[in-house]
Design an enzyme around this catalytic site. Structure first.
Site, PDB file in Angstrom:
ATOM      1  N   SER A 126      98.817  30.750  28.856  1.00  0.00           N
ATOM      2  CA  SER A 126      98.726  30.237  27.496  1.00  0.00           C
ATOM      3  C   SER A 126      97.620  29.198  27.409  1.00  0.00           C
ATOM      4  O   SER A 126      97.358  28.471  28.377  1.00  0.00           O
ATOM      5  CB  SER A 126     100.070  29.585  27.149  1.00  0.00           C
ATOM      6  OG  SER A 126      99.964  28.829  25.971  1.00  0.00           O
ATOM      7  N   TYR A 150     106.648  23.281  28.960  1.00  0.00           N
ATOM      8  CA  TYR A 150     106.312  24.705  28.846  1.00  0.00           C
ATOM      9  C   TYR A 150     104.918  24.977  29.433  1.00  0.00           C
ATOM     10  O   TYR A 150     104.732  25.885  30.252  1.00  0.00           O
ATOM     11  CB  TYR A 150     106.375  25.140  27.376  1.00  0.00           C
ATOM     12  CG  TYR A 150     105.745  26.485  27.133  1.00  0.00           C
ATOM     13  CD1 TYR A 150     106.339  27.645  27.601  1.00  0.00           C
ATOM     14  CD2 TYR A 150     104.518  26.591  26.459  1.00  0.00           C
ATOM     15  CE1 TYR A 150     105.734  28.890  27.393  1.00  0.00           C
ATOM     16  CE2 TYR A 150     103.919  27.817  26.250  1.00  0.00           C
ATOM     17  CZ  TYR A 150     104.525  28.963  26.722  1.00  0.00           C
ATOM     18  OH  TYR A 150     103.922  30.179  26.527  1.00  0.00           O
ATOM     19  N   LYS A 154     103.491  27.235  32.891  1.00  0.00           N
ATOM     20  CA  LYS A 154     102.447  28.268  32.881  1.00  0.00           C
ATOM     21  C   LYS A 154     101.380  27.947  33.922  1.00  0.00           C
ATOM     22  O   LYS A 154     100.932  28.827  34.658  1.00  0.00           O
ATOM     23  CB  LYS A 154     101.817  28.364  31.486  1.00  0.00           C
ATOM     24  CG  LYS A 154     102.737  28.963  30.451  1.00  0.00           C
ATOM     25  CD  LYS A 154     102.946  30.441  30.699  1.00  0.00           C
ATOM     26  CE  LYS A 154     104.118  31.016  29.971  1.00  0.00           C
ATOM     27  NZ  LYS A 154     104.466  32.370  30.367  1.00  0.00           N
TER      28      LYS A 154
HETATM   29  P1  NAD Z   1     109.213  37.097  23.824  1.00  0.00           P
HETATM   30  O1  NAD Z   1     110.297  36.107  23.980  1.00  0.00           O
HETATM   31  O2  NAD Z   1     109.230  37.984  22.638  1.00  0.00           O
HETATM   32  O3  NAD Z   1     109.137  38.020  25.131  1.00  0.00           O
HETATM   33  C1  NAD Z   1     109.528  37.588  26.414  1.00  0.00           C
HETATM   34  C2  NAD Z   1     110.515  38.605  26.950  1.00  0.00           C
HETATM   35  O4  NAD Z   1     110.916  38.191  28.272  1.00  0.00           O
HETATM   36  C3  NAD Z   1     111.780  38.700  26.119  1.00  0.00           C
HETATM   37  O5  NAD Z   1     112.064  40.066  25.847  1.00  0.00           O
HETATM   38  C4  NAD Z   1     112.880  38.081  26.996  1.00  0.00           C
HETATM   39  O6  NAD Z   1     114.140  38.688  26.790  1.00  0.00           O
HETATM   40  C5  NAD Z   1     112.317  38.337  28.382  1.00  0.00           C
HETATM   41  N1  NAD Z   1     112.753  37.372  29.421  1.00  0.00           N
HETATM   42  C6  NAD Z   1     112.723  36.019  29.348  1.00  0.00           C
HETATM   43  N2  NAD Z   1     113.192  35.496  30.490  1.00  0.00           N
HETATM   44  C7  NAD Z   1     113.502  36.535  31.309  1.00  0.00           C
HETATM   45  C8  NAD Z   1     114.029  36.624  32.624  1.00  0.00           C
HETATM   46  N3  NAD Z   1     114.375  35.540  33.312  1.00  0.00           N
HETATM   47  N4  NAD Z   1     114.212  37.850  33.166  1.00  0.00           N
HETATM   48  C9  NAD Z   1     113.891  38.966  32.451  1.00  0.00           C
HETATM   49  N5  NAD Z   1     113.408  38.937  31.210  1.00  0.00           N
HETATM   50  C10 NAD Z   1     113.211  37.726  30.640  1.00  0.00           C
HETATM   51  O7  NAD Z   1     107.833  36.291  23.891  1.00  0.00           O
HETATM   52  P2  NAD Z   1     106.349  36.789  23.644  1.00  0.00           P
HETATM   53  O8  NAD Z   1     105.835  36.060  22.456  1.00  0.00           O
HETATM   54  O9  NAD Z   1     106.255  38.247  23.708  1.00  0.00           O
HETATM   55  O10 NAD Z   1     105.627  36.135  24.899  1.00  0.00           O
HETATM   56  C11 NAD Z   1     105.430  36.849  26.105  1.00  0.00           C
HETATM   57  C12 NAD Z   1     104.814  35.910  27.124  1.00  0.00           C
HETATM   58  O11 NAD Z   1     103.590  35.394  26.618  1.00  0.00           O
HETATM   59  C13 NAD Z   1     105.677  34.697  27.459  1.00  0.00           C
HETATM   60  O12 NAD Z   1     105.592  34.462  28.843  1.00  0.00           O
HETATM   61  C14 NAD Z   1     105.042  33.571  26.699  1.00  0.00           C
HETATM   62  O13 NAD Z   1     105.216  32.348  27.354  1.00  0.00           O
HETATM   63  C15 NAD Z   1     103.575  33.985  26.719  1.00  0.00           C
HETATM   64  N6  NAD Z   1     102.826  33.437  25.580  1.00  0.00           N
HETATM   65  C16 NAD Z   1     103.295  33.634  24.315  1.00  0.00           C
HETATM   66  C17 NAD Z   1     102.614  33.093  23.242  1.00  0.00           C
HETATM   67  C18 NAD Z   1     103.158  33.221  21.844  1.00  0.00           C
HETATM   68  O14 NAD Z   1     102.841  32.390  20.997  1.00  0.00           O
HETATM   69  N7  NAD Z   1     103.935  34.264  21.530  1.00  0.00           N
HETATM   70  C19 NAD Z   1     101.431  32.371  23.450  1.00  0.00           C
HETATM   71  C20 NAD Z   1     100.962  32.219  24.750  1.00  0.00           C
HETATM   72  C21 NAD Z   1     101.673  32.758  25.813  1.00  0.00           C
HETATM   73  C1  WQD Z   2     100.289  26.775  14.168  1.00  0.00           C
HETATM   74  C2  WQD Z   2      99.840  25.811  13.085  1.00  0.00           C
HETATM   75  C3  WQD Z   2     101.220  23.856  12.933  1.00  0.00           C
HETATM   76  C4  WQD Z   2     104.841  25.977  11.652  1.00  0.00           C
HETATM   77  C5  WQD Z   2     102.442  27.279  19.767  1.00  0.00           C
HETATM   78  C6  WQD Z   2     102.640  26.780  21.166  1.00  0.00           C
HETATM   79  C7  WQD Z   2     101.627  27.402  22.084  1.00  0.00           C
HETATM   80  C8  WQD Z   2     101.602  28.922  21.967  1.00  0.00           C
HETATM   81  C9  WQD Z   2     101.512  29.369  20.561  1.00  0.00           C
HETATM   82  C10 WQD Z   2     103.002  29.891  23.670  1.00  0.00           C
HETATM   83  C11 WQD Z   2      99.893  24.345  13.521  1.00  0.00           C
HETATM   84  C12 WQD Z   2     101.331  24.670  11.683  1.00  0.00           C
HETATM   85  C13 WQD Z   2     103.546  25.677  12.048  1.00  0.00           C
HETATM   86  C14 WQD Z   2     105.305  25.500  10.381  1.00  0.00           C
HETATM   87  C15 WQD Z   2     103.152  24.489  10.010  1.00  0.00           C
HETATM   88  N1  WQD Z   2     102.816  29.505  22.467  1.00  0.00           N
HETATM   89  N2  WQD Z   2     102.711  24.946  11.250  1.00  0.00           N
HETATM   90  N3  WQD Z   2     104.431  24.780   9.625  1.00  0.00           N
HETATM   91  O1  WQD Z   2     101.756  24.977  17.761  1.00  0.00           O
HETATM   92  O2  WQD Z   2      99.499  26.145  17.634  1.00  0.00           O
HETATM   93  O3  WQD Z   2     101.156  26.869  19.306  1.00  0.00           O
HETATM   94  O4  WQD Z   2     102.515  28.711  19.766  1.00  0.00           O
HETATM   95  O5  WQD Z   2     102.274  29.794  24.630  1.00  0.00           O
HETATM   96  O6  WQD Z   2     101.967  27.003  23.370  1.00  0.00           O
HETATM   97  O7  WQD Z   2     102.494  25.375  21.189  1.00  0.00           O
HETATM   98  O8  WQD Z   2     101.568  27.382  16.953  1.00  0.00           O
HETATM   99  O9  WQD Z   2     102.502  28.698  15.108  1.00  0.00           O
HETATM  100  O10 WQD Z   2     103.718  26.610  15.865  1.00  0.00           O
HETATM  101  O11 WQD Z   2     101.564  26.379  14.658  1.00  0.00           O
HETATM  102  O12 WQD Z   2     102.407  23.824   9.298  1.00  0.00           O
HETATM  103  O13 WQD Z   2     106.463  25.717   9.996  1.00  0.00           O
HETATM  104  O14 WQD Z   2     100.733  25.911  11.971  1.00  0.00           O
HETATM  105  O15 WQD Z   2     101.247  22.489  12.660  1.00  0.00           O
HETATM  106  O16 WQD Z   2      98.822  23.700  12.899  1.00  0.00           O
HETATM  107  P1  WQD Z   2     100.967  26.200  17.883  1.00  0.00           P
HETATM  108  P2  WQD Z   2     102.444  27.319  15.650  1.00  0.00           P
END
Ligand code: NAD
Ligand code: WQD
Length: 340
Positions: A126, A150, A154
């Site tokens: 991330s 978090y 990562k």
């Molecule tokens: P998500 O929660 O939809 O998907 C994660 C999946 O992993 C889920 O289906 C959950 O049931 C499964 N899971 C969690 N812990 C587990 C475990 N211990 N054993 C087996 N399965 C498990 O999330 P996502 O948005 O698809 O994100 C996927 C990955 O990408 C995550 O690692 C997240 O940290 C990373 N990521 C997400 C974002 C975002 O904003 N969505 C941004 C950056 C990184």
């Molecule tokens: C986006 C923008 C908020 C909600 C997070 C995690 C990051 C990554 C992605 C996993 C910001 C604004 C949001 C609301 C708002 N996840 N906002 N009202 O914070 O950039 O990133 O998700 O790796 O680690 O920190 O994403 O979608 O929460 O916010 O105004 O109800 O929207 O302030 O500017 P963020 P977000």
């Protein structure tokens, strides 16, 4: 035995979209997921989109025996590791839960990969690993200083993979640092289905547009940005999925087996209000909002330097803000209650 890609966390948001693309590229997929943040219903949806049902193992990455059996029962050539908990606020309140699931779970997975002789892995990292460097455009050389639990989980897993690679050079590892994933499959058949009140902007906007929530609270209207609201690098989930395919392809087919660590973003940030207005246009629905105080821990703006992903993977994002909103709306309006 047919070879497969093991998609850990493949029932989730990004994993399900990636599983569809992998299957549509002709490879077979085994999805391994504990369903802690996803639904079994996604498997039928994936089958609808690919014409084949992916093999599914319900299991937790901390459960070594289930992993071992999975590696024994299937001929796995590579792993994509999406499994993780991802709520920043919760990670600060319950750090051990996050270290256990995200870090300990990954260690067990890597041990079982090593035991099974599987040495190719793509890991979901991330942009959170960068913290707050004091400038908005993050290259992969930006200092790594995550400001929450978090983000630290990562970075720890990225570093574990680099240490494994150092000691076992035959491993092929990639960590992909996502910016802000949004959007859904163009069919509206799979998408993001958060439980409870969405933490993230896009699903919240979608729920306001469909009438499930009254209004969006915009966190901060006094940032030093053109319209005063925070700016982020939103990336369509289909572009993210194709980035995983590009990384897997590179790991499996290139002579160069150096570790890959790249940003996956578009390089183009949008403000909260730009997202609101683009969503109103795509959905033809009003999105009520109110500007309130800043959310603690938020930055004014950040976005990816996307040069390295293009150089190393030959990959770049193709879909813009209109598709991000149109596809989210199609998913939301066709599935007002998600997978339920
Ligand atoms: P998500 O929660 O939809 O998907 C994660 C999946 O992993 C889920 O289906 C959950 O049931 C499964 N899971 C969690 N812990 C587990 C475990 N211990 N054993 C087996 N399965 C498990 O999330 P996502 O948005 O698809 O994100 C996927 C990955 O990408 C995550 O690692 C997240 O940290 C990373 N990521 C997400 C974002 C975002 O904003 N969505 C941004 C950056 C990184
Ligand atoms: C986006 C923008 C908020 C909600 C997070 C995690 C990051 C990554 C992605 C996993 C910001 C604004 C949001 C609301 C708002 N996840 N906002 N009202 O914070 O950039 O990133 O998700 O790796 O680690 O920190 O994403 O979608 O929460 O916010 O105004 O109800 O929207 O302030 O500017 P963020 P977000």
């Amino acid at each position: 035995m047919e070879t497969s890609i093991l998609v850990i966390g493949g029932a989730g948001y990004i994993g399900s979209h990636t599983a569809v693309q992998i299957m549509n590229s002709g490879l077979s997929v085994v999805i391994f997921d504990n369903l802690s943040n996803s639904s079994r219903a996604v498997l039928n949806r994936i089958a609808k989109l690919t014409g084949r049902r992916p093999t599914f193992v319900e299991g937790d990455i901390r459960d070594r025996l289930t992993l071992r059996t999975t590696f024994k029962n299937h001929s796995i050539t590579g792993v994509i590791h999406f499994a993780g908990l991802k709520a920043v606020g919760e990670s600060e309140e319950q750090p051990l839960k996050y270290y256990d699931n995200n870090v300990s779970g990954s260690v067990v997975l890597f041990e079982e990969m090593q035991r099974a002789g599987v040495q190719t892995i793509v890991f979901s990292s991330s942009a959170t690993v960068y913290g707050d460097p004091g400038y908005p455009q993050y290259s992969e050389d930006t200092p790594l200083a995550p400001v929450n639990v978090y983000g630290r989980t990562k970075l720890m897993v990225e570093n574990i993979l680099l240490d494994i690679k150092k000691s076992r050079p035959a491993w092929r590892v990639a960590s992909l640092r996502y910016f802000n994933p949004v959007g859904a499959h163009v069919s509206g058949i799979i998408g993001e289905d958060p439980t409870g009140i969405p933490n993230n902007l896009m699903p919240f906007i979608a729920q306001v547009a469909i009438g499930k929530r009254e209004k969006l609270l915009v966190f901060g209207g006094d940032y030093p940005t053109p319209d005063g609201t925070g700016r982020r690098d939103y990336i369509h989930v289909e572009d993210l999925a194709s980035g995983h395919l590009a990384a897997l392809n590179k790991l499996m087919n290139s002579d160069d087996n150096s570790p890959i660590i790249v940003n996956l973003g578009t390089g183009r940030p949008y403000s909260v209000l730009e997202m609101v207005h683009a969503f109103e246009k795509a959905s033809n629905k009003p999105v009520a909002f109110e500007i309130v105080d800043r959310r603690p821990g938020d930055l004014a703006e950040y976005y990816a330097d996307r040069t390295l992903a293009k150089d190393i993977l030959g990959w770049e994002a193709r879909l813009g803000i209109d598709r991000m909103c149109e596809d989210t709306w199609r998913w939301q309006s066709n599935n007002p209650n998600g997978y339920q």
